[in-house]
Design a protein around this motif. Structure first.
Motif, mmCIF file in Angstrom:
data_model
loop_
_atom_site.group_PDB
_atom_site.id
_atom_site.type_symbol
_atom_site.label_atom_id
_atom_site.label_comp_id
_atom_site.label_asym_id
_atom_site.label_seq_id
_atom_site.Cartn_x
_atom_site.Cartn_y
_atom_site.Cartn_z
ATOM 1 N N GLY A 152 3.057 15.373 7.430
ATOM 2 C CA GLY A 152 2.713 15.882 6.108
ATOM 3 C C GLY A 152 3.010 14.863 5.038
ATOM 4 O O GLY A 152 3.045 13.668 5.273
ATOM 5 N N GLY A 153 3.233 15.349 3.833
ATOM 6 C CA GLY A 153 3.619 14.468 2.737
ATOM 7 C C GLY A 153 2.505 14.111 1.798
ATOM 8 O O GLY A 153 2.738 13.512 0.752
ATOM 9 N N GLY A 154 1.253 14.428 2.156
ATOM 10 C CA GLY A 154 0.143 14.108 1.276
ATOM 11 C C GLY A 154 -0.293 12.653 1.402
ATOM 12 O O GLY A 154 0.230 11.878 2.207
ATOM 13 N N TRP B 130 0.806 -1.214 0.000
ATOM 14 C CA TRP B 130 0.000 0.000 0.000
ATOM 15 C C TRP B 130 0.841 1.265 0.000
ATOM 16 O O TRP B 130 0.385 2.313 -0.462
ATOM 17 N N ASP B 131 2.039 1.217 0.494
ATOM 18 C CA ASP B 131 2.797 2.433 0.769
ATOM 19 C C ASP B 131 3.244 3.119 -0.509
ATOM 20 O O ASP B 131 3.975 2.536 -1.338
ATOM 21 N N ASN B 132 2.799 4.367 -0.667
ATOM 22 C CA ASN B 132 3.226 5.221 -1.786
ATOM 23 C C ASN B 132 3.041 4.522 -3.129
ATOM 24 O O ASN B 132 3.874 4.619 -4.028
ATOM 25 N N ASN B 133 1.907 3.817 -3.275
ATOM 26 C CA ASN B 133 1.663 2.997 -4.457
ATOM 27 C C ASN B 133 0.364 3.471 -5.106
ATOM 28 O O ASN B 133 -0.707 3.397 -4.504
ATOM 29 N N SER B 134 0.473 3.935 -6.351
ATOM 30 C CA SER B 134 -0.701 4.474 -7.034
ATOM 31 C C SER B 134 -1.790 3.420 -7.236
ATOM 32 O O SER B 134 -2.971 3.754 -7.368
ATOM 33 N N SER B 135 -1.407 2.142 -7.269
ATOM 34 C CA SER B 135 -2.400 1.082 -7.451
ATOM 35 C C SER B 135 -3.375 1.006 -6.285
ATOM 36 O O SER B 135 -4.485 0.478 -6.422
ATOM 37 N N PHE B 136 -2.959 1.506 -5.126
ATOM 38 C CA PHE B 136 -3.802 1.452 -3.936
ATOM 39 C C PHE B 136 -4.054 2.847 -3.371
ATOM 40 O O PHE B 136 -4.317 3.004 -2.174
ATOM 41 N N ALA B 137 -4.013 3.848 -4.252
ATOM 42 C CA ALA B 137 -4.165 5.229 -3.791
ATOM 43 C C ALA B 137 -5.534 5.468 -3.152
ATOM 44 O O ALA B 137 -5.654 6.288 -2.240
ATOM 45 N N SER B 138 -6.565 4.745 -3.603
ATOM 46 C CA SER B 138 -7.896 4.944 -3.031
ATOM 47 C C SER B 138 -8.017 4.338 -1.639
ATOM 48 O O SER B 138 -9.003 4.582 -0.939
ATOM 49 N N PHE B 139 -7.014 3.530 -1.196
ATOM 50 C CA PHE B 139 -7.013 2.943 0.141
ATOM 51 C C PHE B 139 -6.406 3.887 1.178
ATOM 52 O O PHE B 139 -6.588 3.690 2.377
ATOM 53 N N HIS B 140 -5.675 4.903 0.739
ATOM 54 C CA HIS B 140 -4.822 5.679 1.635
ATOM 55 C C HIS B 140 -5.632 6.555 2.596
ATOM 56 O O HIS B 140 -6.664 7.118 2.239
ATOM 57 N N THR B 141 -5.112 6.656 3.816
ATOM 58 C CA THR B 141 -5.758 7.471 4.850
ATOM 59 C C THR B 141 -4.825 8.515 5.454
ATOM 60 O O THR B 141 -5.260 9.336 6.254
ATOM 61 N N GLN B 142 -3.538 8.477 5.129
ATOM 62 C CA GLN B 142 -2.581 9.461 5.626
ATOM 63 C C GLN B 142 -1.655 9.866 4.483
ATOM 64 O O GLN B 142 -1.196 8.986 3.732
ATOM 65 N N SER B 143 -1.406 11.162 4.322
ATOM 66 C CA SER B 143 -1.901 12.261 5.147
ATOM 67 C C SER B 143 -2.724 13.182 4.268
ATOM 68 O O SER B 143 -2.335 13.467 3.137
ATOM 69 N N PRO B 144 -3.866 13.686 4.758
ATOM 70 C CA PRO B 144 -4.676 14.580 3.934
ATOM 71 C C PRO B 144 -4.054 15.960 3.723
ATOM 72 O O PRO B 144 -4.592 16.762 2.962
ATOM 73 N N CYS B 145 -2.923 16.215 4.385
ATOM 74 C CA CYS B 145 -2.287 17.522 4.264
ATOM 75 C C CYS B 145 -0.803 17.352 3.947
ATOM 76 O O CYS B 145 -0.251 16.257 4.016
#
Length: 523
Positions: free
Chosen positions: A259-261, A234-249
């Motif tokens: 931070g980091g998006g 999941w980490d920094n992977n566009s294939s699972f971008a819809s799973f991500h929960t950190q960071s919204p800012c």
């Protein structure tokens, strides 16, 4: 027909039946469960986020939060109480929080807030131990019961915040926490409905902690976003971008602790097979999602121009305001999922007569329906039921009714073949998992009256052609061939109690009356 209207009909008809009350307790159906790491703060922007979560329409369901599993709470009396006040301000004062303070050797602790108008908190248990080399924060287990249901509908929500950071030692500590949670969950035995929520700080599906949660045993978890437990990084992977929960800012936007998006999937709602089998209390397919993320903002803040997420049904705030609140409030997104509740068995019975005539054909209408109080049909399990009539009643029916399905009408026949007092029962039961009001028994009693003169349909104590006319026009208790045979078999009979004189007797009587009258006129 709404549940409240059907409830009113039940009351009206029950009064007409002389006190046969069939109403079950009302039950709130479908639950919206949210887990959220609020970063030890209760910023004002959370009010916007909680309002939008309650208004968001997912699959026809839009409703306030029922259970809010929280991480990184400074304490129950500061952060948690502040969030509690926000929810009660938005939705009207029914929210309560758990009373047990979880331990912590790291940032914040876990807690829970729940809507007492929809669920009851039965128990709260400290699950894991904390230590500088083991679990940083104590996991809590909360046992809930939906209002209107019994203990068979209970479910458990685990709230966890596993060790952060991406080193081998950190991964080992997370696995130690997961091992303690699984030991606690497995002790509940097979068939328990469990939801594992929280900030688990997992980087990929190959992490030992993730595999521990998904390993075989009574408390085995299933990931709704990875039900087959395939390898996912999941980490920094566009294939699972819809799973991500950190960071919204990002470091240049909002009040970021981190931070980091959007680039990490740290926040989860995993659950046992019992919560994903389509029966009873169950995850509603397609409802699980990180709020505010549709996968279009990898490595960016959620209010960036590339975000195409929408919030269907949200009217209190604009899309821009909701995204701005997510950036400003915390460095995690909430995870939102909706759950169906078990079915609710109920019935409406038409008016039960106190008496019927001998041979009269009568069937009692009984409407069986799923009374789950839902905002959408998918909010409750379907009702599978059997209706059985016993004693002087007859009928056997099987049926299915979805929530908001309108119910099914069944006609229960009454025995009127012999005169006298009659009784029986209507028994309605359901096999639907953990259904409320799962067994209904309706006693019935009535009397079958024998006519004083069989075939005397117009009540003049003589069976003659006039009674045939009544039968022909449908006015006899039995307007079928049975009523005709009763008339034909007794044609010419008269009541012995009120006998009708023969024509000769009538003539003699008239002559006698005339003689008496004549004598009086000459006097």
């Amino acid at each position: 027909m709404s549940h409240s209207l059907r409830h009113g009909l039940r009351v009206i008809r029950s009064l007409a039946l002389g006190g046969v009350v069939l109403a079950s307790l009302p039950a709130e159906a479908q639950l919206r469960i949210v887990n959220y790491n609020t970063a030890e703060d209760a910023r004002a922007e959370l009010t916007t986020i909680f309002t939008a979560i309650g208004e968001e329409n997912r699959g026809g369901i839009a409703k306030p939060i029922d259970i809010l599993s929280l991480q990184e709470q400074e304490s129950l009396f500061t952060t948690t109480d502040s969030i509690l006040a926000q929810l009660n301000s938005i939705y009207g004062g029914a929210y309560l929080r758990g009373n047990t303070s979880a331990g912590s050797t790291g940032a914040g602790r876990v807690a829970v807030i729940y809507n007492s108008a929809s669920v009851e908190l039965i128990a709260e248990v400290k699950v894991s131990a904390t230590s500088p080399s083991g679990g940083a924060r104590q996991t809590m287990r909360y046992q809930f019961r939906p209002l209107g249901y019994d203990e068979s509908a209970d479910f458990y929500v685990y709230s966890s915040h596993y060790k952060a950071s991406n080193t081998a030692a950190d991964a080992d500590r997370r696995n130690g926490e997961a091992t303690q949670v699984r030991a606690n969950a497995d002790a509940l035995g097979d068939g328990a409905s469990l939801i594992y929520t929280g900030d688990l700080n997992l980087y990929s599906s190959t992490e030992p902690a993730y595999q521990t949660l998904l390993s075989a045993g009574p408390g085995q978890a299933i990931d709704p976003l990875n039900p087959n437990n395939v390898t996912q990084n999941w980490d920094n992977n566009s294939s699972f971008a819809s799973f991500h929960t950190q960071s919204p800012c990002t470091s240049s936007t909002g009040n970021c602790g981190v931070g980091g998006g959007m680039d990490s999937r740290f926040d989860f709602q995993l659950s046992t097979a019992e919560v994903q089998d389509g029966e009873g209390f169950d995850l509603i397919p397609g409802s699980y999602h990180p709020f505010g993320n549709n996968g279009s903002t990898l490595n960016q803040a959620v209010n960036s121009g590339s975000n195409t997420v929408t919030f269907p049904g949200v009217t209190s705030f604009t899309r821009s305001q909701v995204l701005g609140a997510l950036v400003s409030a915390t460095d995690h997104l909430p995870v939102v999922a909706d759950y169906q509740l078990p079915a609710v068995l109920d019935a409406i019975v038409d008016m039960i007569p106190t008496a019927l005539d001998l041979g009269q054909v009568f069937a009692l209408g009984v409407t069986v329906f799923n009374a789950a109080d839902v905002v959408a049909a998918i909010g409750a399990d379907e009702l599978d039921y059997t209706l059985t009539a016993t004693g002087a009643l007859s009928g056997l029916f099987n049926g299915v009714d979805a929530a908001l399905g309108g119910g099914n009408l069944h006609n229960v026949a009454f025995d009127t073949s012999t005169p006298g007092l009659k009784s029986g029962q209507i028994v309605i039961s359901t096999t639907s998992q953990s259904a409320a009001n799962a067994l209904m028994t309706i006693p019935v009693s009535y009397e079958v009256l024998a006519p004083s003169l069989p075939g005397d349909y117009n009540g003049d104590n003589v069976v003659d052609a006039a009674d045939y006319t009544v039968w022909r026009d449908g006015g006899a208790p039995d307007s079928g061939i049975g009523g005709y045979n009763l008339w034909a078999g007794n044609y010419g009979a008269s009541s012995t109690a009120l006998s009708v004189p023969e024509p000769g007797a009538i003539l003699l009587s008239l002559i006698g009356i005339g003689l008496v009258a004549g004598r009086k006129s000459r006097g």
